[in-house]
Design an enzyme around this catalytic site. Structure first.
Site, short mmCIF file in Angstrom:
data_model
loop_
_atom_site.label_atom_id
_atom_site.label_comp_id
_atom_site.label_asym_id
_atom_site.label_seq_id
_atom_site.Cartn_x
_atom_site.Cartn_y
_atom_site.Cartn_z
N ASN A 44 0.78 -1.26 -0.04
CA ASN A 44 -0.15 -0.05 -0.05
C ASN A 44 0.91 1.17 -0.15
O ASN A 44 1.86 1.36 0.73
CB ASN A 44 -1.13 0.10 1.35
N GLU A 46 0.23 5.14 0.69
CA GLU A 46 -0.62 6.37 1.13
C GLU A 46 -0.20 7.40 0.60
O GLU A 46 0.74 7.57 0.28
CB GLU A 46 -0.78 6.09 2.66
N CYS A 55 -4.19 0.70 -2.65
CA CYS A 55 -3.95 -0.38 -1.69
C CYS A 55 -2.86 -1.35 -2.44
O CYS A 55 -2.67 -1.40 -3.71
CB CYS A 55 -5.47 -1.13 -1.82
N GLU A 57 -2.98 -4.37 -3.22
CA GLU A 57 -3.53 -5.24 -4.39
C GLU A 57 -3.50 -4.40 -5.64
O GLU A 57 -3.26 -4.82 -6.61
CB GLU A 57 -4.93 -5.80 -4.03
N CYS A 88 -10.46 -5.34 0.44
CA CYS A 88 -11.47 -4.43 0.39
C CYS A 88 -12.28 -4.63 -1.06
O CYS A 88 -11.87 -5.25 -2.04
CB CYS A 88 -11.04 -2.93 0.11
N CYS A 91 -10.82 -3.66 -4.20
CA CYS A 91 -9.73 -4.47 -4.93
C CYS A 91 -10.27 -5.69 -5.31
O CYS A 91 -9.76 -6.36 -6.17
CB CYS A 91 -8.75 -4.88 -3.61
N1 THU Z 1 -5.40 -1.55 2.23
C1 THU Z 1 -4.91 -2.17 1.39
O1 THU Z 1 -3.78 -1.93 0.98
N2 THU Z 1 -5.71 -3.22 0.82
C2 THU Z 1 -6.85 -3.50 1.13
O2 THU Z 1 -7.39 -4.48 0.63
C3 THU Z 1 -7.71 -2.67 2.21
C4 THU Z 1 -6.91 -1.77 2.71
C5 THU Z 1 -4.51 -0.34 2.84
C6 THU Z 1 -5.22 1.09 2.44
C7 THU Z 1 -4.62 1.91 3.60
O3 THU Z 1 -3.20 2.21 3.37
C8 THU Z 1 -4.52 0.94 4.80
O4 THU Z 1 -4.71 -0.34 4.20
C9 THU Z 1 -5.75 1.08 5.66
O5 THU Z 1 -6.76 1.11 5.23
#
Ligand code: THU
Length: 131
Positions: A44, A46, A55, A57, A88, A91
């Site tokens: 991920n 940010e 994300c 994925e 999520c 994704c």
């Molecule tokens: N996140 C992912 O990388 N993949 C997911 O399927 C759900 C959430 C990350 C996004 C953010 O940087 C952190 O998790 C908290 O939500």
């Protein structure tokens, strides 16, 4: 060449170590197994404008597509700062686009779980839905 679920989880965890997650401090790693056997990884990424966060994925799938690979078999996604998370909704939809059949995660005990995307995203919308 094939990669086992456990190997994909290991690759995902390795990628998650490189997550850029200064805001949530919640690192996620992903590993995509392409139909040709290649593996693409992501973490991920940010952003100070939170909604611009990527994300893990999405980063991994984007890496595959950017390499010209659009037939994907499996995605492993692991959270390094907590157990038992699953991809999520956004994704799951990204996986749907490229034919991902299996989704690999870890349960709360850290055991590997393999599920069909159909279970995680039933009755889904996909490329063929456009007619
Ligand atoms: N996140 C992912 O990388 N993949 C997911 O399927 C759900 C959430 C990350 C996004 C953010 O940087 C952190 O998790 C908290 O939500």
């Amino acid at each position: 060449m094939t990669s086992s679920p456990a190997e994909l989880v290991a690759r995902a965890r390795e990628a998650g170590e490189r997550a850029y997650a200064p805001y949530s401090k919640f690192r996620v790693g992903a590993a995509v197994l392409a139909a040709d056997g290649r593996v693409f990884t992501g973490a991920n990424v940010e952003n100070s404008a939170y909604g611009s966060t990527l994300c893990a994925e999405a980063v991994a799938i984007g890496g595959a597509v950017a390499a010209g690979v659009t037939e994907l078999d499996a995605v492993a996604a692991v959270c390094l700062d907590g157990h038992g998370c699953t991809p999520c909704g956004n994704c799951r939809q990204l996986m749907r686009e490229f034919g991902v059949a299996r989704v690999i995660t870890e349960d709360q005990d850290g055991d590997v779980v393999v599920r069909g995307l159909e279970e995680l995203l039933p009755d889904s919308f996909g490329p063929e839905s456009l007619g």
